[in-house]
Design an enzyme around this catalytic site. Structure first.
Site, PDB file in Angstrom:
ATOM      1  N   ASP A 160     -13.868 -13.326 -49.584  1.00 49.01           N
ATOM      2  CA  ASP A 160     -13.806 -12.078 -48.985  1.00 49.01           C
ATOM      3  C   ASP A 160     -12.283 -11.721 -48.656  1.00 49.01           C
ATOM      4  OD1 ASP A 160     -15.122  -9.643 -48.110  1.00 49.01           O
ATOM      5  OD2 ASP A 160     -14.197 -10.216 -45.996  1.00 49.01           O
TER       6      ASP A 160
ATOM      7  N   GLU B 253     -15.409 -10.059 -54.927  1.00 47.17           N
ATOM      8  CA  GLU B 253     -15.781  -8.790 -54.996  1.00 47.17           C
ATOM      9  C   GLU B 253     -14.958  -7.692 -55.586  1.00 47.17           C
ATOM     10  OE1 GLU B 253     -17.289  -5.494 -51.565  1.00 47.17           O
ATOM     11  OE2 GLU B 253     -15.799  -7.236 -50.881  1.00 47.17           O
TER      12      GLU B 253
ATOM     13  N   ASP C 209     -16.208 -11.159 -41.475  1.00 47.08           N
ATOM     14  CA  ASP C 209     -15.781 -11.469 -42.744  1.00 47.08           C
ATOM     15  C   ASP C 209     -16.467 -12.802 -43.322  1.00 47.08           C
ATOM     16  OD1 ASP C 209     -13.838  -9.411 -42.534  1.00 47.08           O
ATOM     17  OD2 ASP C 209     -12.410 -10.407 -41.393  1.00 47.08           O
TER      18      ASP C 209
END
Length: 397
Positions: free
Chosen positions: A188, A273, A354
């Site tokens: 992330d 992502e 996170d």
């Protein structure tokens, strides 16, 4: 399974006065030919005609015979032909809707570069000599080329800080896939921490631009006070600003290379992502920080290194609610403002925002691997939008 990898090896080199003058002339001629060909193709397009590479190559021969453009004969013809090929690729990408309409090259803003194929340079005993030059380039060999390999193309460029670089494209037989492992990691990206892994590890954001922000602002103020035009003092001030930007860029790229190489070496599957960074930098409050983090560069490096070494990168849909989803029980929170860094689910599980997002990305990516592309909120290729929408930063209070 071995793969054939064409790899560019980039080195800095130092020029003599004659070499600098020759390369500067070549850059100017490359830019001139590109703009002439683009103008000719644009005019033909207005007449509903198509002009291809072969026709522009014939035009180049005619241009060289005119008195006005006779100076094109003073430089090697190969970089000029390569400029026409690059323009053909630009139009191919435009017609395939992968890029915008080609733009004219600017003397001040466009990248200064020239590409030489094998017929326009000589590489012997580690010495590179370009066409129209008597002496080889003084290259700072920061690393050796693969043994027994010669470059197929050579690209010479000069950055805005005045540094000269040569990039040699070679087929690198030393690139072999790593041994397969069963490890996978979710990654992330962020601003407070550059990267957060599903293992719980957090990688600090170096904030390279912030470290040099004072020196950069001072140099930019000096540049702003110089008189306009092409004066020597203004050019000197502009190069000072460019040198600071180059130092920031070099440190950032070095850090990203080290991180991506480590991740690819340690993990078989890497899940990230699929962020639209181009849209995110339109947020005036976060644009500088997002640009400094260089998320797009991180993804690009991760993908090509994974291809080289037999790893797999999965991009999860940007609308997948990784931050709002409990990685323990799967409960979806209705809202998760950006200032909330830790939260507790109704099931009693406490989450770091996170780390929780990285765990959810990993689970979604593994679902794609196990079930295929039928899992709607996740995907392994860009494009499309899922039914579950992630809140964007600009909407948060």
């Amino acid at each position: 399974m071995s793969i054939h990898v064409k790899r560019a090896f980039k080195y800095r080199f130092y020029t003599s006065d004659a070499q600098a003058a020759e390369l500067s002339r070549t850059f100017g001629c490359v830019r001139k030919v590109y703009n002439l060909a683009l103008a000719a193709r644009t005019q033909a397009w207005a007449r509903q005609e198509r002009v291809n590479y072969n026709q522009t190559s014939a035009m180049l021969t005619l241009w060289k015979r005119t008195e006005e453009l006779a100076f094109l004969n003073e430089v090697s013809s190969v970089p000029l032909q390569q400029a026409l090929r690059h323009l053909q690729v630009a139009f191919t990408n435009f017609f395939a809707r992968r890029a915008k309409y080609p733009r004219f090259k600017s003397r001040k803003r466009s990248r200064k570069s020239a590409e030489y194929t094998a017929s326009a340079f000589r590489f012997r005993d580690g010495r590179l000599t370009l066409a129209k030059m008597r002496e080889p380039l003084d290259i700072a060999w920061s690393r050796p080329l693969p043994a027994g390999v010669s470059p197929s193309t050579v690209t010479v460029s000069q950055d805005s800080a005045g540094r000269w670089f040569v990039s040699m494209l070679c087929e690198d037989p030393s690139v072999q896939p790593f041994a397969a492992t069963d490890t996978a990691v979710g990654i992330d990206v962020g601003l407070n921490h550059l990267l957060t892994l599903s293992t719980g590890e957090k990688i600090t954001n170096p904030r390279h631009e912030r470290r040099d922000r004072t020196a950069l602002a001072k140099a930019q103020r000096r540049l702003a006070k110089k008189a306009g035009g092409d004066g020597a003092n203004r050019a000197k001030a502009r190069r000072q600003v460019a040198k600071i930007h180059a130092r920031i860029t070099d440190r950032r790229r070095d850090n990203l290379h080290k991180l991506t190489t480590r991740f690819v070496r340690e993990n078989q599957t890497l899940v990230i992502e699929d962020l639209s960074v181009g849209n995110m930098v339109k947020n005036r409050n976060l644009a500088r920080a997002i640009s400094d983090a260089a998320w797009a560069d991180f993804r690009s490096m991760l993908q090509y290194k994974a291809h080289w070494y037999g790893r797999k990168v999965i991009a999860v849909d940007r609308w997948f609610p990784s931050s709002k989803l409990c990685s323990h029980c799967g409960t979806l929170k209705e809202r998760m403002p950006l200032h909330v860094r830790t939260w507790t689910c109704d099931c009693g599980a406490s989450h770091d925002r996170d780390v929780n997002a990285a765990k959810n990305l990993l689970a979604a990516g593994l679902a794609v691997t196990a079930c295929g592309a039928g899992v709607r909120p996740q995907r392994s290729t860009p494009g499309g939008q899922s039914a579950t929408k992630q809140e964007t930063p600009r909407r948060e209070p």
